[in-house]
Write an enzyme that holds these catalytic residues in place. Sequence first.
Site, PDB file in Angstrom:
ATOM      1  N   SER A  82     -36.518 -12.831   2.159  1.00 10.97           N
ATOM      2  CA  SER A  82     -35.441 -13.145   3.088  1.00 10.97           C
ATOM      3  C   SER A  82     -34.164 -13.323   2.274  1.00 10.97           C
ATOM      4  O   SER A  82     -33.924 -12.533   1.352  1.00 10.97           O
ATOM      5  CB  SER A  82     -35.836 -14.387   3.889  1.00 10.97           C
ATOM      6  OG  SER A  82     -34.932 -14.603   4.930  1.00 10.97           O
ATOM      7  N   HIS A 120     -35.894  -9.816   6.086  1.00 11.53           N
ATOM      8  CA  HIS A 120     -35.078 -10.250   7.228  1.00 11.53           C
ATOM      9  C   HIS A 120     -33.669  -9.723   7.048  1.00 11.53           C
ATOM     10  O   HIS A 120     -33.061  -9.952   6.014  1.00 11.53           O
ATOM     11  CB  HIS A 120     -35.017 -11.783   7.282  1.00 11.53           C
ATOM     12  CG  HIS A 120     -36.355 -12.423   7.406  1.00 11.53           C
ATOM     13  ND1 HIS A 120     -36.609 -13.704   6.993  1.00 11.53           N
ATOM     14  CD2 HIS A 120     -37.525 -11.953   7.902  1.00 11.53           C
ATOM     15  CE1 HIS A 120     -37.876 -14.012   7.247  1.00 11.53           C
ATOM     16  NE2 HIS A 120     -38.459 -12.960   7.791  1.00 11.53           N
ATOM     17  N   ASP A 131     -41.421 -18.215   6.318  1.00 10.24           N
ATOM     18  CA  ASP A 131     -42.109 -17.019   6.813  1.00 10.24           C
ATOM     19  C   ASP A 131     -42.857 -16.376   5.650  1.00 10.24           C
ATOM     20  O   ASP A 131     -42.299 -16.184   4.573  1.00 10.24           O
ATOM     21  CB  ASP A 131     -41.060 -16.043   7.385  1.00 10.24           C
ATOM     22  CG  ASP A 131     -41.690 -14.921   8.191  1.00 10.24           C
ATOM     23  OD1 ASP A 131     -42.843 -15.091   8.646  1.00 10.24           O
ATOM     24  OD2 ASP A 131     -41.025 -13.883   8.377  1.00 10.24           O
TER      25      ASP A 131
END
Lengths: 196, 273
Positions: A18, A45, A138
Amino acid sequence: MAENHVKATPQLIVIGGSAGSLEVILKVIPALQLHLPVAILLVTHRKPSNDDILVDLLNTKSNWPVKEAEEKEPVLPHYIYVAPADYHLLLEKDHSFSLDVSEKVNYSRPSIDITFESAAEVYGPSLVAVLLSGANADGVEGMKRIRRLGGYCIVQDPATADVEYMPAQAIAQGVANTILSPEGIAQFINELFTAG
Amino acid sequence: MEFEINDEEIEILLQDLLDNYGYDFTDYSRASLKRRINRLFMLDKFPSFSLFRKQIQTDSTYFRRFVEEITVNVTEMFRDPAFYRTVREEVLPVLATHPFIRIWHAGCSTGEEVYSMAIMLQEAGLLKKSLLYATDLNPGVLDRLRKGIFPLRFIKQYSENYIQSGGKEDFSRYYTAKYDWAKFDEQLAAKMVVATHNLVSDRSFNEFQLIFCRNVLIYFDRNLQDRALQLFDESLDTLGFLALGAKEQLKYSSIYKKYRQLDNKDRIWRKIT
Ligand SMILES: C[S@@+](CC[C@H](N)C(=O)[O-])C[C@H]1O[C@@H](n2cnc3c(N)ncnc32)[C@H](O)[C@@H]1O
């Protein structure tokens, strides 16, 4: 440290990241040897509008062909696939990709957890996962599943991460087989396929 | 989270749905189904697979919930604004030449896509002579579509999408806000024909100049995708338009040769023969 060995010949390497992960990817990907007999999948992401930009950028930096993962496409070795923005990416038993627009998970779509979990189900011990810099957790749950199903988990050394939260969470929850710097990650992948 | 329901049990459930209710999910991609079924199993806290199975088999209300949960109903207004801009700029002017416009939204879920289209038709002065057929497998989502009431917390995103799609009006003129909800103008809903329709088992029911089927085919295997696309082909006028989701393709299907993609990256094809 017997349990810290990759247990089967890897067929798929999934790299999740991310915030702060792009620069790591841009270090790791160009350092990979050509023609490793494995597929690489990137799940990061980012904003939906940047799909082509990322693929184009990686193609300029990489010796491997880089392409967006398409639904139903078979997963082939020697390719680097990029998960499209705004869809979850899953793996099917016949080693092909599936897309899904269901709810965000961890405020994210694609969710790294979803891809890790579904890849773990399909690839079991022949899966290697890498979790990079990021500001949420995540990927951590997904790594738990990967470990239970025999796969191998590499976590970026938080000291080398732009945003340490994501790798630090993975380490705190005990899912890392090994903790490596960006250079270390590239070297590890290159050495997966050398005899011995 | 651990997957409790294994592949074999998934197949048993799919067979039950077919035998007991006539719903055929056997040609759906398995990875998403497996995740959704396991998610529901956990959410509803079933102690065992056999109780889960029994509930689906014997309780038709629960069966409905099951189908609604395993088919993904997530949607948005003006999803992929660039796509809607292309519809606005390249498809609407062609539709405008017809005396009467029929559009089919297959797999429309709660209808955000249909309301988006109705807004664009209204802005182009075409809504009066249009009918929007809104169909989905799930009766529950269609009830919500009929009401035209959507959560207010999404409206900011929708109005941003609307502006990016080329919308020039003040988006708030299309709804009235009340508590946490936005109720859309009933003039929009007045032009919608709402019905359940299953792309697996139901047939072509009309001829259209534009068919939307977005983010539905990704859940089908290639065979079922092809069958659905043939159904659309049967239901589309020559020179009509077929609009798919941002990551869906025509190139693997048998109807591909009869279509030409518009000159941009959006997934809109025109039927040329
Ligand atoms: C992800 S939503 C897509 C909504 C909207 N078209 C969009 O792109 O935002 C998928 C919809 O397809 C519907 N669907 C799934 N299988 C179907 C079938 N066999 N026939 C008709 N609709 C189906 C689901 O109920 C769900 O509402």
